[in-house]
Design an enzyme around this catalytic site. Structure first.
Site, PDB file in Angstrom:
ATOM      1  N   PRO A   1       2.264  14.297  -5.901  1.00  0.00           N
ATOM      2  CA  PRO A   1       3.184  14.729  -4.838  1.00  0.00           C
ATOM      3  C   PRO A   1       4.042  13.565  -4.352  1.00  0.00           C
ATOM      4  CG  PRO A   1       0.971  14.484  -3.960  1.00  0.00           C
ATOM      5  CD  PRO A   1       0.857  14.239  -5.434  1.00  0.00           C
TER       6      PRO A   1
ATOM      7  N   ASP B   1       3.234   8.193  -3.681  1.00  0.00           N
ATOM      8  CA  ASP B   1       2.232   9.222  -3.940  1.00  0.00           C
ATOM      9  C   ASP B   1       1.593   9.609  -2.603  1.00  0.00           C
ATOM     10  OD1 ASP B   1       0.035  10.749  -4.619  1.00  0.00           O
ATOM     11  OD2 ASP B   1      -0.676   9.415  -6.208  1.00  0.00           O
ATOM     12  N   HIS B   2       1.873  10.840  -2.131  1.00  0.00           N
ATOM     13  CA  HIS B   2       1.405  11.243  -0.814  1.00  0.00           C
ATOM     14  C   HIS B   2      -0.108  11.415  -0.754  1.00  0.00           C
ATOM     15  CE1 HIS B   2       1.986  12.322   3.233  1.00  0.00           C
ATOM     16  NE2 HIS B   2       3.117  12.999   3.121  1.00  0.00           N
ATOM     17  N   ARG B   3      -0.779  11.513  -1.890  1.00  0.00           N
ATOM     18  CA  ARG B   3      -2.235  11.580  -1.880  1.00  0.00           C
ATOM     19  C   ARG B   3      -2.840  10.260  -1.417  1.00  0.00           C
ATOM     20  NH1 ARG B   3      -3.361  12.938  -8.026  1.00  0.00           N
ATOM     21  NH2 ARG B   3      -2.022  11.078  -8.089  1.00  0.00           N
ATOM     22  N   ALA B   4      -2.188   9.159  -1.798  1.00  0.00           N
ATOM     23  CA  ALA B   4      -2.743   7.833  -1.537  1.00  0.00           C
ATOM     24  C   ALA B   4      -2.165   7.175  -0.296  1.00  0.00           C
ATOM     25  CB  ALA B   4      -2.500   6.932  -2.755  1.00  0.00           C
TER      26      ALA B   4
END
Length: 288
Positions: free
Chosen positions: A89, A260-263
């Site tokens: 994402p 990276d919006h997860r991280a």
């Protein structure tokens, strides 16, 4: 045991292996007297078959086009980028950086530097120092945990005849600009010659993609997994800027950070980008 026709009595089939395997006697056809299996029959049956030469796809021409087969590197790049864009994402942050002080410092440094320092060398240094100052940004994503790194190993995208590759400048935050410049030049040369060792392009936590030398003003780059971010760097251009309420000409460089919006969350990415901008606009701070 079965004799294989050697002159010495008592020799058996296992003496004919020659390090390449033993033939199945039931499948052998003897060429000796009365169909007897002799040495040459065993050797012929035990020989390792030679693999056919790989077929290299040739360029195919048609009416109005040439069809150029994909190289192995191009296939790998395509597979990785499709996976990144489809599964990571992305979000994007843009920033404009005033470059007057950095350009002046670069001119001064290059008067006595052992090798000419490029704007890209300053960018690598600033990215690494910013990663040290905001360590929560110096991460990669795994399915079970975030991996946070102790050193800032920065990847620099290099274009080659066969595709894009990202050699790693190890511990860039702890290196002088002259050493970063030498490392980038060496790695880029080895990349274009196809001589990079795996340890020279594997790892790292952050990538820089600089198209400024091609006159590109601004672009967004696709994250290089498992990295958490990539910085897309445009050209430094003369633009009108407002300073102390007055309109004047300024040297401005635009950068886009893909994250990276997860991280990494937006606030953290914005904090890191502000630190990077501050270092670029006050470059002496990254050299102390």
């Amino acid at each position: 045991g079965v004799s294989c026709g050697h002159a010495k009595p008592g020799w058996r089939l296992d003496h004919c292996r020659r390090g390449r395997g033993v033939a199945d006697l039931a499948s052998l056809k003897g060429s000796g007297p009365n169909g007897r299996i002799v040495k040459r029959d065993v050797e012929a049956a035990s020989a390792v078959p030679v693999a056919p030469a790989p077929v290299i796809a040739a360029t195919v021409s048609g009416p109005g086009f040439d069809e150029i087969p994909h190289s192995g590197m191009r296939k790998t790049i395509a597979r990785r980028l499709v996976k990144s864009k489809a599964t990571v994402p992305h979000f994007y942050l843009d920033v404009e950086i005033r470059m007057e002080r950095l350009l002046a410092l670069r001119e001064q440094v290059n008067q006595s530097a052992p090798r000419k320092i490029s704007i890209n060398d300053f960018i690598v240094k600033a990215v690494a120092v910013a990663l040290r100052q905001v360590p929560a940004m110096n991460v990669t994503w795994t399915d079970t945990a975030l991996r946070q790194y102790h050193e800032a190993d920065v990847c620099v995208a290099v274009s080659t005849d066969t595709g894009l590759i990202t050699p790693v400048v190890r511990n860039a935050g702890g290196k002088a600009l002259s050493q970063i410049s030498a490392d980038v030049a060496k790695l880029a040369g080895r990349a274009r010659d196809g001589r990079l060792r795996p340890e020279e392009y594997q790892g790292g936590s952050f990538t820089i993609s600089n198209l400024g030398m091609f006159g590109v003003e601004q672009f967004s780059a696709i994250i290089n997994p498992p990295h958490a971010a990539i910085l897309a760097v445009g050209a430094t251009q003369q633009k009108p800027v407002v300073e102390d309420g007055e309109l004047k000409a300024g040297a401005v460089m635009r950068c886009t950070l893909s994250v990276d919006h997860r991280a990494v969350d937006g606030a953290l990415a914005a904090q890191w980008l502000a630190v990077f901008k501050g270092l670029m606009e006050n470059p002496l701070g990254m050299l102390i």
